[in-house]
Write a protein that holds these residues in place. Structure first.
Motif, PDB file in Angstrom:
ATOM      1  N   MET A 161      38.572 -53.109  -1.818  1.00 25.09           N
ATOM      2  CA  MET A 161      39.322 -52.052  -1.144  1.00 25.09           C
ATOM      3  C   MET A 161      39.039 -50.693  -1.784  1.00 25.09           C
ATOM      4  O   MET A 161      38.802 -49.697  -1.094  1.00 25.09           O
ATOM      5  N   ALA A 162      39.063 -50.658  -3.112  1.00 30.73           N
ATOM      6  CA  ALA A 162      38.831 -49.401  -3.817  1.00 30.73           C
ATOM      7  C   ALA A 162      37.414 -48.882  -3.606  1.00 30.73           C
ATOM      8  O   ALA A 162      37.185 -47.669  -3.601  1.00 30.73           O
ATOM      9  N   ALA A 163      36.462 -49.788  -3.413  1.00 29.19           N
ATOM     10  CA  ALA A 163      35.069 -49.381  -3.203  1.00 29.19           C
ATOM     11  C   ALA A 163      34.879 -48.635  -1.886  1.00 29.19           C
ATOM     12  O   ALA A 163      33.888 -47.919  -1.711  1.00 29.19           O
ATOM     13  N   LEU A 164      35.824 -48.776  -0.962  1.00 30.48           N
ATOM     14  CA  LEU A 164      35.739 -48.073   0.321  1.00 30.48           C
ATOM     15  C   LEU A 164      36.164 -46.607   0.210  1.00 30.48           C
ATOM     16  O   LEU A 164      35.864 -45.806   1.097  1.00 30.48           O
ATOM     17  N   VAL A 165      36.853 -46.270  -0.862  1.00 31.84           N
ATOM     18  CA  VAL A 165      37.484 -44.950  -0.972  1.00 31.84           C
ATOM     19  C   VAL A 165      36.506 -43.774  -1.015  1.00 31.84           C
ATOM     20  O   VAL A 165      36.705 -42.789  -0.290  1.00 31.84           O
ATOM     21  N   PRO A 166      35.460 -43.804  -1.839  1.00 31.71           N
ATOM     22  CA  PRO A 166      34.634 -42.600  -1.978  1.00 31.71           C
ATOM     23  C   PRO A 166      34.068 -42.053  -0.667  1.00 31.71           C
ATOM     24  O   PRO A 166      33.976 -40.827  -0.503  1.00 31.71           O
ATOM     25  N   LEU A 174      46.442 -45.764   5.297  1.00 29.73           N
ATOM     26  CA  LEU A 174      46.266 -47.208   5.408  1.00 29.73           C
ATOM     27  C   LEU A 174      45.936 -47.829   4.051  1.00 29.73           C
ATOM     28  O   LEU A 174      46.448 -48.904   3.705  1.00 29.73           O
ATOM     29  N   PHE A 175      45.110 -47.148   3.282  1.00 26.14           N
ATOM     30  CA  PHE A 175      44.755 -47.646   1.953  1.00 26.14           C
ATOM     31  C   PHE A 175      46.001 -47.787   1.084  1.00 26.14           C
ATOM     32  O   PHE A 175      46.204 -48.813   0.426  1.00 26.14           O
ATOM     33  N   GLU A 223      42.177 -57.101   8.610  1.00 33.09           N
ATOM     34  CA  GLU A 223      42.747 -55.937   7.937  1.00 33.09           C
ATOM     35  C   GLU A 223      41.692 -55.208   7.107  1.00 33.09           C
ATOM     36  O   GLU A 223      41.673 -53.966   7.056  1.00 33.09           O
ATOM     37  N   MET A 224      40.817 -55.967   6.471  1.00 33.46           N
ATOM     38  CA  MET A 224      39.728 -55.339   5.725  1.00 33.46           C
ATOM     39  C   MET A 224      38.813 -54.559   6.660  1.00 33.46           C
ATOM     40  O   MET A 224      38.370 -53.446   6.335  1.00 33.46           O
ATOM     41  N   GLN A 225      38.542 -55.121   7.821  1.00 40.48           N
ATOM     42  CA  GLN A 225      37.695 -54.429   8.794  1.00 40.48           C
ATOM     43  C   GLN A 225      38.367 -53.146   9.288  1.00 40.48           C
ATOM     44  O   GLN A 225      37.708 -52.113   9.458  1.00 40.48           O
ATOM     45  N   ARG A 226      39.666 -53.224   9.514  1.00 44.06           N
ATOM     46  CA  ARG A 226      40.395 -52.041   9.981  1.00 44.06           C
ATOM     47  C   ARG A 226      40.385 -50.942   8.916  1.00 44.06           C
ATOM     48  O   ARG A 226      40.221 -49.753   9.229  1.00 44.06           O
ATOM     49  N   LEU A 227      40.533 -51.340   7.660  1.00 43.94           N
ATOM     50  CA  LEU A 227      40.481 -50.361   6.579  1.00 43.94           C
ATOM     51  C   LEU A 227      39.087 -49.738   6.484  1.00 43.94           C
ATOM     52  O   LEU A 227      38.947 -48.521   6.330  1.00 43.94           O
ATOM     53  N   ALA A 245      36.967 -49.358   8.789  1.00 39.01           N
ATOM     54  CA  ALA A 245      36.663 -48.544   9.972  1.00 39.01           C
ATOM     55  C   ALA A 245      37.416 -47.218   9.983  1.00 39.01           C
ATOM     56  O   ALA A 245      37.076 -46.316  10.752  1.00 39.01           O
ATOM     57  N   ALA A 246      38.428 -47.076   9.147  1.00 36.03           N
ATOM     58  CA  ALA A 246      39.233 -45.849   9.121  1.00 36.03           C
ATOM     59  C   ALA A 246      38.550 -44.772   8.283  1.00 36.03           C
ATOM     60  O   ALA A 246      37.646 -45.044   7.487  1.00 36.03           O
ATOM     61  N   SER A 247      39.015 -43.540   8.458  1.00 35.47           N
ATOM     62  CA  SER A 247      38.499 -42.429   7.663  1.00 35.47           C
ATOM     63  C   SER A 247      39.532 -41.315   7.631  1.00 35.47           C
ATOM     64  O   SER A 247      40.479 -41.294   8.424  1.00 35.47           O
ATOM     65  N   GLY A 248      39.341 -40.383   6.704  1.00 38.40           N
ATOM     66  CA  GLY A 248      40.218 -39.231   6.619  1.00 38.40           C
ATOM     67  C   GLY A 248      41.657 -39.594   6.302  1.00 38.40           C
ATOM     68  O   GLY A 248      41.946 -40.522   5.548  1.00 38.40           O
ATOM     69  N   ALA A 249      42.576 -38.854   6.907  1.00 35.82           N
ATOM     70  CA  ALA A 249      44.007 -39.050   6.644  1.00 35.82           C
ATOM     71  C   ALA A 249      44.463 -40.445   7.037  1.00 35.82           C
ATOM     72  O   ALA A 249      45.327 -41.037   6.377  1.00 35.82           O
ATOM     73  N   GLU A 250      43.871 -41.000   8.100  1.00 37.45           N
ATOM     74  CA  GLU A 250      44.239 -42.356   8.511  1.00 37.45           C
ATOM     75  C   GLU A 250      43.863 -43.362   7.433  1.00 37.45           C
ATOM     76  O   GLU A 250      44.640 -44.279   7.114  1.00 37.45           O
TER      77      GLU A 250
END
Length: 201
Positions: A61-66, A144-145, A129-133, A135-140
Motif C-alpha cells: 500500500m505504501a509503495a503506491l504513495v509516491p 482512500l489510503f 480494494e487494492m485495485q481501487r487504491l 487506480a486512485a490518484s490525488g485527493a481521492e
C-alpha cells in the motif's frame, strides 16, 4: 604488636566475608542469566508468521504513495510505515529462523495477500480494494489510503489482542517485545492518520 595482630586478623576476616558475599552475588547473577523464559508456542508462530504477511501488504500500500499522493504528510506517513514495518519484518523473520520455524518466502507472502488466506486476518485489503487504491490518484487517493491504512492498522491491533488472549501466547520474551512494539507503533500511527483524515480538504 598484639593490637596490630588483632587489627590484621580483623581485616583478613572482613576481606574473607566480602569475597564470600561477592562470590554469592556472582553466583546468583550467573544463575539468573541462565534462567530460561517460557518457550514459544503455536500461537506465537501463528502471530509472527501472520504479521509478516500483514506488514507485507502495508508495504504494498505504501509503495503506491509516491506516484499517486499529493499531500506531503501522506508521503511522510508512507515513508514511516515502510521503514518501521520493514525493520519489524526482518526481526520477525530472524525470530522464526532462530527458533527453527518456517520463514515465509516473498512469493508465499504475495500469494497470501492476493489469495483467500487474506480473509483470515483482520484489516487485510481484498484484491478489489487494492485495485481501487491503485487506480486512485490525488485527493481521492490520499483519503482512500488513510481510510484503508487505518483499518489495516486496527486489524494488526486485533491480532495482538488475539495473541495475548490465547493461553500462553506472547509469553516468550521476544514475541512479547515484538507484539508490544507493533501495538504501540500502530496505535500512534492510527491517531496521526485520523487527525490527517479529519483535516483533509
Amino acid at each position: 604488636m598484639r593490637q596490630g595482630t588483632r587489627s590484621s586478623g580483623w581485616m583478613r576476616a572482613a576481606a574473607l566475608l566480602l569475597s564470600v558475599a561477592a562470590a554469592a552475588c556472582g553466583g546468583a547473577t550467573a544463575q539468573a542469566q541462565t534462567v530460561v523464559g517460557p518457550p514459544h508456542n503455536e500461537a506465537d508462530v501463528r502471530f509472527v508468521t501472520g504479521m509478516i504477511a500483514h506488514h507485507g501488504q502495508a508495504l504494498e500500500m505504501a509503495a503506491l504513495v509516491p506516484d499517486r499522493a499529493t499531500r506531503p504528510d501522506v508521503r511522510l506517513m508512507a515513508e514511516r510505515i515502510q521503514v518501521s514495518q520493514r525493520d519489524e519484518i526482518a526481526l520477525m523473520e530472524r525470530w522464526l529462523q532462530a527458533h527453527g520455524e518456517p520463514v515465509p518466502s516473498a512469493d508465499s507472502v504475495h500469494a497470501h495477500h492476493h489469495g483467500g488466506a487474506h480473509a483470515q486476518m483482520p484489516g487485510m485489503l481484498t484484491p478489489e480494494e487494492m485495485q481501487r487504491l491503485a487506480a486512485a490518484s490525488g485527493a481521492e487517493f490520499d483519503r482512500l489510503f488513510l481510510e484503508l491504512m487505518i483499518r489495516h492498522h486496527e486489524g494488526a491491533l486485533m491480532m495482538v489482542a488475539e495473541l495475548f488472549g490465547t493461553p500462553g501466547g506472547g509469553q516468550q520474551s521476544s514475541v512479547f517485545h515484538i507484539a508490544n512494539e507493533v501495538d504501540a507503533d500502530q496505535r500512534m500511527e492510527i491517531d496521526r492518520m485520523r487527525t490527517m483524515l479529519a483535516g483533509a480538504p
